[in-house]
Design an enzyme around this catalytic site. Sequence first.
Site, mmCIF file in Angstrom:
data_model
loop_
_atom_site.group_PDB
_atom_site.id
_atom_site.type_symbol
_atom_site.label_atom_id
_atom_site.label_comp_id
_atom_site.label_asym_id
_atom_site.label_seq_id
_atom_site.Cartn_x
_atom_site.Cartn_y
_atom_site.Cartn_z
ATOM 1 N NE ARG A 1 -7.253 -6.195 12.546
ATOM 2 C CZ ARG A 1 -7.973 -7.035 11.491
ATOM 3 N NH1 ARG A 1 -7.798 -8.359 12.109
ATOM 4 N NH2 ARG A 1 -8.558 -5.791 10.711
ATOM 5 C CD GLU B 1 -1.578 -0.349 3.864
ATOM 6 O OE1 GLU B 1 -1.812 -0.762 3.724
ATOM 7 O OE2 GLU B 1 -0.849 0.786 4.996
#
Length: 398
Positions: free
Chosen positions: A279, A133
């Site tokens: 996460r 990203e």
Amino acid sequence: MDRLVNTVRPYAWGSLTALPELLGQQPTGEPQAELWMGAHPGDPSRADRGEGPRRLDDLITADPEGELGAASVARFGPTLPFLLKVLAVGTPLSLQAHPTIEQARAGFAAENALGIPLDAPERSYRDANHKPEMVCALSEFEGLCGFRRPGEAAELMARLGLPELDPLIDLLGVEDETEALRGTLAAVLTMDDETARRTVGETAAALAEHDTGDPDWSYAPYARIAKDFPDDRGLIAGMLLNHFKLRAGEALYLGAGVPHAYLSGVCVELQSNSDNVLRAGLTPKHIDVPELLEVVLFESAAPEVQAPVPVDATPGEELYPVPIDEFRLSRFTLDGVERAVDGRTPQILLCTEGSARLTAADGTVLDLARGQSAFLPAAGTPTRLSGTGTLFRATVTV
């Protein structure tokens, strides 16, 4: 050209006001975190071609080469390779990393074999794609990204003078960098609940006690995290990472395995067409520690802040270079002079300031106000741009 109707995702970390302001809407009183523009099946954009709104992914599935162009389909398959977002970060979002494409394919297949539903909260892989990203700041944008050198992280912890942090400081002293970083993060995420409660609690208390209110204080990002997550292990894990600030117009690229967390601000984010997140903290969501430790890249690296560079072949266009071809992010600062963009690849145009007028080769006109976006199929003919404002262009390189 298709004006897009897009979905806002209301995650708890979202800003109350930033996305409504961008979209010219009244705040709902609830956090609004991500504006999605693209064809990811989780929340695809919609377009109306005279038969009512249709999902962009369905339009692409019905005619991949007509929508994406033969070159994109040959290179990336019959799906839009990228997903464009606006992120509005009100409180820190989860400390996370993203898999390589090989890890994503293996993880997705493994969770499918176990029969875990795609929307299950314990699911780590929601598709079989990787998720590199790029974030480009629309305001001052702040976050954590990449590991500090182990010695720097040890010094940061040691200056707090807390005995609870001494075992982690010792782990950071291991000679091999990879072993030091991996061992320390694993220790943070696997310590027993009582030890974690005491370590995080004492660290949060020390940060609150010494908080100077100076945004340049070296502990400032962690003091803010402690206010929002006073009992989360991600506070300690976050101290292993570099702190960064982007000014409006600056960008940062994050590849697979790079741990990161965004803390505040508004940005345009362009990524591959994936929603895979592993996460490590700062979240009530599922944390798969063994899988996370397989995905994270355990090497120190300072964030490399980018400014856009002019595109010689397209006057008025500025490019944010990335080392992959699945997405390409550029920016036009419209000043009343008509510009043109190549039409051989699929693209999404997003207006973030002022207004823009898009004129197709057949004379069709589409006006975009601030916060509005359009999908341009790979028609093979240029689209002319005019207006006064800022327009981001998301496409691919083939």
